[in-house]
Structures are given as structure tokens and as C-alpha cells.
Design a protein around this motif. Sequence first.
Motif, mmCIF file in Angstrom:
data_model
loop_
_atom_site.group_PDB
_atom_site.id
_atom_site.type_symbol
_atom_site.label_atom_id
_atom_site.label_comp_id
_atom_site.label_asym_id
_atom_site.label_seq_id
_atom_site.Cartn_x
_atom_site.Cartn_y
_atom_site.Cartn_z
ATOM 1 N N ARG B 179 -26.635 -40.387 18.300
ATOM 2 C CA ARG B 179 -27.366 -41.477 17.642
ATOM 3 C C ARG B 179 -27.954 -40.981 16.313
ATOM 4 N NH1 ARG B 179 -32.679 -43.336 18.806
ATOM 5 N NH2 ARG B 179 -32.745 -41.736 20.403
ATOM 6 N N LEU B 180 -28.551 -39.791 16.340
ATOM 7 C CA LEU B 180 -29.165 -39.263 15.114
ATOM 8 C C LEU B 180 -28.098 -38.989 14.060
ATOM 9 C CD1 LEU B 180 -31.918 -36.875 16.512
ATOM 10 C CD2 LEU B 180 -32.134 -39.233 15.770
ATOM 11 N N ARG B 181 -26.927 -38.555 14.507
ATOM 12 C CA ARG B 181 -25.846 -38.307 13.550
ATOM 13 C C ARG B 181 -25.414 -39.606 12.883
ATOM 14 N NH1 ARG B 181 -20.497 -38.841 14.341
ATOM 15 N NH2 ARG B 181 -20.664 -38.703 16.589
ATOM 16 N N LYS B 182 -25.351 -40.692 13.673
ATOM 17 C CA LYS B 182 -24.898 -41.978 13.148
ATOM 18 C C LYS B 182 -25.806 -42.449 12.013
ATOM 19 C CE LYS B 182 -24.850 -45.710 15.779
ATOM 20 N NZ LYS B 182 -24.594 -46.402 17.041
ATOM 21 N N PHE B 183 -27.113 -42.204 12.147
ATOM 22 C CA PHE B 183 -28.047 -42.677 11.127
ATOM 23 C C PHE B 183 -28.209 -41.683 9.971
ATOM 24 C CE2 PHE B 183 -29.329 -45.437 14.633
ATOM 25 C CZ PHE B 183 -29.432 -46.644 13.963
ATOM 26 N N ALA B 184 -27.605 -40.480 10.108
ATOM 27 C CA ALA B 184 -27.852 -39.443 9.097
ATOM 28 C C ALA B 184 -27.283 -39.841 7.737
ATOM 29 C CB ALA B 184 -27.273 -38.107 9.554
ATOM 30 N N GLY B 185 -26.051 -40.358 7.708
ATOM 31 C CA GLY B 185 -25.425 -40.735 6.440
ATOM 32 C C GLY B 185 -26.241 -41.769 5.681
ATOM 33 N N PRO B 186 -26.510 -42.940 6.314
ATOM 34 C CA PRO B 186 -27.326 -43.942 5.625
ATOM 35 C C PRO B 186 -28.698 -43.399 5.227
ATOM 36 C CG PRO B 186 -26.329 -44.893 7.592
ATOM 37 C CD PRO B 186 -25.989 -43.434 7.603
ATOM 38 N N SER B 187 -29.290 -42.550 6.082
ATOM 39 C CA SER B 187 -30.621 -42.015 5.746
ATOM 40 C C SER B 187 -30.558 -41.141 4.500
ATOM 41 C CB SER B 187 -31.178 -41.188 6.907
ATOM 42 O OG SER B 187 -31.320 -41.994 8.039
ATOM 43 N N ILE B 188 -29.456 -40.382 4.351
ATOM 44 C CA ILE B 188 -29.321 -39.537 3.161
ATOM 45 C C ILE B 188 -29.275 -40.412 1.906
ATOM 46 C CG2 ILE B 188 -27.730 -38.003 1.915
ATOM 47 C CD1 ILE B 188 -27.033 -36.741 4.609
ATOM 48 N N ILE B 189 -28.556 -41.546 1.997
ATOM 49 C CA ILE B 189 -28.480 -42.447 0.834
ATOM 50 C C ILE B 189 -29.865 -42.996 0.503
ATOM 51 C CG2 ILE B 189 -27.521 -44.632 0.004
ATOM 52 C CD1 ILE B 189 -25.055 -44.040 1.762
ATOM 53 N N VAL B 190 -30.580 -43.451 1.547
ATOM 54 C CA VAL B 190 -31.930 -43.989 1.325
ATOM 55 C C VAL B 190 -32.825 -42.913 0.713
ATOM 56 C CG1 VAL B 190 -34.013 -44.817 2.499
ATOM 57 C CG2 VAL B 190 -31.764 -45.704 3.161
ATOM 58 N N LEU B 191 -32.727 -41.704 1.263
ATOM 59 C CA LEU B 191 -33.576 -40.606 0.799
ATOM 60 C C LEU B 191 -33.240 -40.242 -0.649
ATOM 61 C CD1 LEU B 191 -35.774 -38.800 1.770
ATOM 62 C CD2 LEU B 191 -34.078 -37.239 2.687
ATOM 63 N N ALA B 192 -31.945 -40.224 -0.981
ATOM 64 C CA ALA B 192 -31.552 -39.871 -2.348
ATOM 65 C C ALA B 192 -32.103 -40.896 -3.338
ATOM 66 C CB ALA B 192 -30.029 -39.808 -2.446
ATOM 67 N N LEU B 193 -31.980 -42.186 -2.995
ATOM 68 C CA LEU B 193 -32.460 -43.221 -3.916
ATOM 69 C C LEU B 193 -33.980 -43.193 -4.038
ATOM 70 C CD1 LEU B 193 -30.110 -46.170 -2.870
ATOM 71 C CD2 LEU B 193 -30.033 -44.834 -4.971
ATOM 72 N N THR B 194 -34.695 -43.081 -2.904
ATOM 73 C CA THR B 194 -36.152 -43.108 -2.978
ATOM 74 C C THR B 194 -36.686 -41.851 -3.654
ATOM 75 O OG1 THR B 194 -36.186 -42.247 -0.716
ATOM 76 C CG2 THR B 194 -36.569 -44.609 -1.001
ATOM 77 N N THR B 195 -36.063 -40.695 -3.401
ATOM 78 C CA THR B 195 -36.529 -39.460 -4.043
ATOM 79 C C THR B 195 -36.349 -39.554 -5.556
ATOM 80 O OG1 THR B 195 -35.894 -38.222 -2.088
ATOM 81 C CG2 THR B 195 -36.276 -36.951 -4.058
ATOM 82 N N THR B 196 -35.204 -40.092 -5.967
ATOM 83 C CA THR B 196 -34.953 -40.262 -7.399
ATOM 84 C C THR B 196 -36.021 -41.156 -8.024
ATOM 85 O OG1 THR B 196 -32.591 -40.057 -7.032
ATOM 86 C CG2 THR B 196 -33.271 -41.080 -9.086
ATOM 87 N N LEU B 197 -36.229 -42.327 -7.400
ATOM 88 C CA LEU B 197 -37.185 -43.275 -7.974
ATOM 89 C C LEU B 197 -38.601 -42.700 -7.939
ATOM 90 C CD1 LEU B 197 -35.802 -46.666 -6.615
ATOM 91 C CD2 LEU B 197 -35.661 -45.743 -8.928
ATOM 92 N N ALA B 198 -38.947 -41.991 -6.851
ATOM 93 C CA ALA B 198 -40.294 -41.428 -6.758
ATOM 94 C C ALA B 198 -40.512 -40.400 -7.860
ATOM 95 C CB ALA B 198 -40.505 -40.791 -5.390
ATOM 96 N N SER B 199 -39.505 -39.581 -8.146
ATOM 97 C CA SER B 199 -39.685 -38.572 -9.193
ATOM 98 C C SER B 199 -39.791 -39.250 -10.558
ATOM 99 C CB SER B 199 -38.540 -37.557 -9.173
ATOM 100 O OG SER B 199 -37.332 -38.161 -9.550
#
Lengths: 185, 404
Positions: B179-199
Motif C-alpha cells: 500500500r505504501l509503495r502504491k502511494f509513493a509515486g504520487p506522493s513524490i510528485i506532490v512533494l516535488a511540487l510543494t517543495t518547489t513552491l515553498a522554496s
Amino acid sequence: MGLFTPQLPKGPYFGVLAEFATPADLYHACERVRDAGFTRWDAHTPFPVHGLEKAMGLGRSPLPWIVLGAGLTGLATGFVLQWWVHTSAYPLVISGKPLFSWPAFIPVTFELGVLFAAFGAVFGMLGLNRLPMHHHPLFRSKVFDRVTDDAFFISVESWDPKFDPSATQKLLASLGARSVELLES
Amino acid sequence: MSAHRDHVELRPEQVAIPPGHSWNRFPAIGAGCAVLGVVLCAILGMGNPKQFLFSWLVSFLYFLSLALGALFFVLIQYAAQGAWGVVLRRIGETIFATLPVMAVLFLPVVFGLGVLYEWAHPGAAEHDALLRWKSPYLNVPFFLIRAALFFGLWSAIALFYYRGSRGQDATGDASVSARLRKFAGPSIIVLALTTTLASVDWIMSLTPHWYSTMFGVYFFAGSFLGFIALLSLLAVRMRAAGLLDTVISTEHLHDVGKLLFGFTAFWAYIGFSQFFLVWYANLPEETIWYKPRIEGSWLPIALLLMVGHFIAPFFYLMGRSVKRNGSTLSVGAVWLLLMHYVDLYWQVMPTLHPEGFSPSVLDLAAFLAVGGCVIAAVSWLLRRQALVPLRDPRIAESLAFENA
């Protein structure tokens, strides 16, 4: 095992070739050959066998040092070439910047560093393996054809100080070899 | 054949901080640092609130970036179904579990918005065409909504993964990993976008007239490298303290060291690419950020980053034996953790002190306050849990991991 040592043993025999049925047999035989103190020998497998280099007692390859040296040479070549071209060979003012604008040299310096390091890795590997080599006495053996298919081999070369045509054959046979043969040079 | 252990039982005392162990003191030490830091900030910040806010922002970003780096690391491990790092995963999980705490530590920035950010000054946009043009994005309400969104998403992902992994310790249910693996890909995308915008929001908008499309990945590069340095240091110190010394092997240290080595080059590649394009084009809206940062006493710091954040650690970490030896690896890790702070300091502080490098006791006070809170939170969690994901399906493979 240097680049310029003779490639093959002199004398009537190349060495002894032993065939093993499984990677596990080969692995354990390698440990015994290593422990018997042989130094000029090799193992041949159709696919990488994990940990075989430990069973064979191989040391670290000098290849990283060749790659480092080649990479640093590439960096220096790239930087010095641009320095010379931009400041003395063909000085040209580009977008109003000074002739010696080192940030502009970084991409080419980096690329040449990578290129030379890659050349060092490929050609260094070929050199250390003494390749290309168009023929090898091992190819005289009929069973050795299967080394790219399903058989596992140890070859002990005749210039090993511990080598003895009959004793080495007996040793390898006692390690569970499926067949053992003496190869001519 | 390397030894394949398909089934291993980790004994509880192998993977927990035993009672009476010196690491049990860390929550108290962290809390002490935090109290001292907050008191110092309160006393000294009274006289110089502007300096306090900038010092706080640097320290906040520093510890936030380590937590975000940890989240990236663990998500990548899940997405790639990596086995080697399973024994190190809990360290990362514990660090990113502090992301909800980071939301609280962000509050001084919220209250100091008008002081920190030029675009948030009352009436700033009235006489500035560019700020007016950017104001649909750079305005206080939208900034706060975005910050809430970032912390909400980060905390949700962090807790989802932390709880999932901790839960598996109790149940041993292998479907948790799936289950955690299934959500890892989408979470990486969310994290990449939010980290970019936060910086962009929190660092880049300090110079609101500046344009750079590479800033997000620059922040990510530093964050990931910072976390890998922290991971190396913690793995080495844990082994030295007799924790996980039978679990984390030289092979694991070697692999963490390789990541550390690789990401010094990645950071330099991104950092230089950003600088190079700006330097070459020489356009005012791009050079505006670099100009104060490579002038006066900020120049030596920029050069220190070039040498200390890249060239020196790159060559230092290149060799195999340096990465396989705990003491030499931790020297590199501590150095890079320091350089990561200098990097963020150099990004933020020239906005406050364009005239040159001017250190303040408040820098130290803010570091103690934020760092103390994070150390207390992380070490408090470490005491309450197993130090590795005990019953992960890949734990046996991870324990037996060897570099080829």
C-alpha cells in the motif's frame, strides 16, 4: 598482472582446465584453489556469481586510479585549452565579458573530464584485461564452448609457481570437477 | 554465494534504546537547548526583531529541509522497492515525523511576514509595477493559504508513512508495504511540487523582483544532500553508541556514503547551472539576486560554498575506504551539514545585510531554539519505537546486503 607482462605462459602446456556443474561447486572449488596458494588462475562463468571475487581472493582493481587520472587530465585539458584559445590564440570579446571568463569554461571542462574518465574506464579495463586478444589457448577445449551457456570453469595456468601438470589435475578433480583436461600452449 | 538469510528474528534489545542508555538523555538535552534558544531569542530579539526573524527563517529552513529530504529518501525507497536501505528507513521516518512540529515553528515567519518580505510591506505594490504584476500570487492571504496547504500535505504524507511503517512493526502485515509503495509515486510528485513552491515562497520571494526557474530544484538538491549527511552521521553515531551496531553494517554506510558523494555533485551541477545562465545572460531581473551575494564579504562565503560544499567533499568522499570507515564518513557528514547551513544562510541573509556578512548571536539562538525542538521531538520518538522497521518484508534482504 601488469599491462606489459607477457600474455601467456611459455612452455608446452597452457595449463589445466576443470569444469564444474554448478556455481556453488565452482565457488567452493575457488576457495580451495585460493587456499592452496595458486596465483595465476581464473574462473569462467556464463553469468556473474556474487562473491566469487572473494572466493578467488582477488584484490581491488587499480582501475579507479586510472579513471581518476584520466578524469583529472580531461579537466585540465578542457580548462587549459579554453584559456589558451580565449586569451592568446584567438582572443574575441563575447557579450562584453573579459577574455578570461572562467565560468564560461566550466561546461566544456566538465564534459572533457567526464569524457576522459569514461575513456579511462573503458580502455583501462580493456588494457588490464589484456584485450583485445584474438585467440586464447582455452578455446582449444571443446567443453569450454559451454562457458557462455551452462558450465563453470577454473583454469590454472602453467606459469603458476605451484603448477604441476599431474598434481594440479588431481587437485581439481578432488574438488568435484565434472571433467579435467590438460591444455597445450 | 553470499549468505542469504530469508528469515531473521531481530531481538528487541538489538533495535531499541535500552533503559539507562545515554541516548535517553537527548529529549532533555533538546528541550534544554530549545528553552535556552527561545529565552535568548526573546531577550535579544526584542531589541532587533528584524534580525531575529531572518535568523529564525534560516534555522527553520535548515531543519525543514532536513525533514523534507528525509521524506524524499523514504518515498524513493518505497517507490523503487529498495532493500538495502530498509534498516536505515526508520531514522528517516522519525525525522520526517517532525514535519507537523515544523508547522508550529513556522509561526514566527507568519507573524513577521511584513518585516521579512518586501512584497508584504503595506503599500509595497502601489509604486512598483513588477510587484503589482506579481501580486495575484505574492499577496498575504494567498501566501498563508499556500503555507497551510504545504504543511497540511507534508504532514499528511509524513504521518501516513510513519504510522504505516510503525503499524507494520506490530502486525508484520506485508500488504502495508504494498500500500505504501502504491502511494509513493504520487506522493513524490506532490512533494516535488510543494517543495518547489515553498522554496519560491519562503526564500526566493525575499528578492521579489528576481526570476529563476531553477530555484526549486536547487533547494531540493541542498535538502536531500543535507538529509543524507544527517543520516550518515546518525548511522555512525548510533553504531558507536552501541545502537544498531549489529544491524547497520559497513555495507550500509558505504551506500549512504555513495549517495552523499553523488549529491555533492548534483548540488554543484544545479547550483552552477542556475548561476551560469544568470551570469551569461546578464539580465538585471536575474542578476539582482546574485549581485549582493558575490560582492563584499559575501563573496568569500560564495567561494567557500564552491570549495567547501562541492570541490573538497567531492574529492574527500571519492575513495571507497573513506565511505566504509565510520569516523571518516562522519567527518564528511558533519562538514556537509555545516555547509548546508552556510548555503541557506547565504541565500537568505544578504537580503537583510546587503552590505556584507554580519553574524549575530540571534543566528545561534534561533538555531538552538529550532534545533532543540527538532532534536527533542526526534529523540523522544526514537525512545518509544524500534529503531528499524522490524517486520518489513525486505528486512532480511537489507540485513544481508553487500556491495558487489
